[in-house]
Write an enzyme that holds these catalytic residues in place. Sequence first.
Site, PDB file in Angstrom:
ATOM      1  N   SER A  97       0.915  -1.249   0.015  1.00 49.31           N
ATOM      2  CA  SER A  97       0.175   0.174  -0.182  1.00 49.31           C
ATOM      3  C   SER A  97       0.884   1.306  -0.116  1.00 49.31           C
ATOM      4  O   SER A  97       1.767   1.549  -0.950  1.00 49.31           O
ATOM      5  CB  SER A  97      -0.998   0.207   1.214  1.00 49.31           C
ATOM      6  OG  SER A  97      -1.886   0.836   0.936  1.00 49.31           O
ATOM      7  N   ASP A 227      -9.891  -5.398  -4.254  1.00 48.25           N
ATOM      8  CA  ASP A 227      -9.291  -4.273  -3.370  1.00 48.25           C
ATOM      9  C   ASP A 227     -10.097  -2.978  -3.424  1.00 48.25           C
ATOM     10  O   ASP A 227     -10.227  -2.348  -4.255  1.00 48.25           O
ATOM     11  CB  ASP A 227      -7.737  -3.894  -3.962  1.00 48.25           C
ATOM     12  CG  ASP A 227      -6.912  -3.216  -2.821  1.00 48.25           C
ATOM     13  OD1 ASP A 227      -7.437  -2.228  -2.044  1.00 48.25           O
ATOM     14  OD2 ASP A 227      -5.703  -3.240  -2.840  1.00 48.25           O
ATOM     15  N   HIS A 256      -7.535  -5.781  -0.076  1.00 46.10           N
ATOM     16  CA  HIS A 256      -6.357  -4.926   0.039  1.00 46.10           C
ATOM     17  C   HIS A 256      -5.212  -5.606   0.783  1.00 46.10           C
ATOM     18  O   HIS A 256      -4.033  -5.395   0.419  1.00 46.10           O
ATOM     19  CB  HIS A 256      -6.783  -3.594   0.574  1.00 46.10           C
ATOM     20  CG  HIS A 256      -5.606  -2.627   0.758  1.00 46.10           C
ATOM     21  ND1 HIS A 256      -5.007  -2.197  -0.336  1.00 46.10           N
ATOM     22  CD2 HIS A 256      -5.080  -1.927   1.548  1.00 46.10           C
ATOM     23  CE1 HIS A 256      -4.241  -1.200  -0.184  1.00 46.10           C
ATOM     24  NE2 HIS A 256      -4.060  -1.002   1.172  1.00 46.10           N
TER      25      HIS A 256
END
Length: 276
Positions: A97, A227, A256
């Site tokens: 991320s 996601d 995610h």
Amino acid sequence: MPYLKLRDGAELFYKDWGNPNGAIVTFSHGWPLSSDNWENQMVYLADRGYRVIAHDRRGHGRSTQTWDGNNMDTFVDDLEELFAHLKVKDAVMVGHSHGGGEVTHYLGKHGTKRFKKAVLVGAVPPLMVKTSANPEGTDKSVFDSFRQAMHHDRAQFFLDVPSGPFFGFNRPGAKKSEGQIQSWWRQGMNTSFKSAYDSIRDFSETDFTEDLKKINIPVLVLHGDDDQVVPFEASGHKSSKLLPQGKLKVYKGGSHAIHNINTDEVNKDLLEFIKL
């Protein structure tokens, strides 16, 4: 616990586990978490003879809560200091991320002299926010709502995110883990308000396009096609095409947090890529 004093006096917490003479794998965590979010991957690789290194980004976890410097240039300069201190070379760099943005910008700014491969997991590059040049992106109003939610009730917001979209626990039939939710909340609340708040702009508005184009080593892109935080089509799909040596694996139905939910599969994919 090991800390490195940085150029401005801030202290960076890091973990250095496993075989001290083993091949090195480094980990960069997502927002607003800490190195704890990578513990399954770190233990898995350390048990197989690797030396694994992960840090708490400044303002996050156990590192100093600086008021300024909550931006990608500062974050990657901190990393370069840490890697120099730990004599990192011939290593593999992994980021999730926001941490995937950190990996991308580090390699774009500081080059690949220390690294032979990289892995991006549910990563924010090339650009999250919607612009005229990036119509697939997420509207800025979404990130504004994050900021508003933090001002209104950060503690509740930091329960809502892991209870729903982060792990995909809001999907029908999802097996919710209260432990994962509480761990996310703890890590998030240990991050300073200022760092977490500033980092919303950093992960959403930083354009990593040119960094991706510069990375001249093999990069494995792992992304879930469900996601809800960093949508696949605007991120992993585009990044894999911009990377000179990008390789993409899509996790069907993956959230995610595939490294937390699809742990065994991600660990296997990491190990296979590292060993190639």
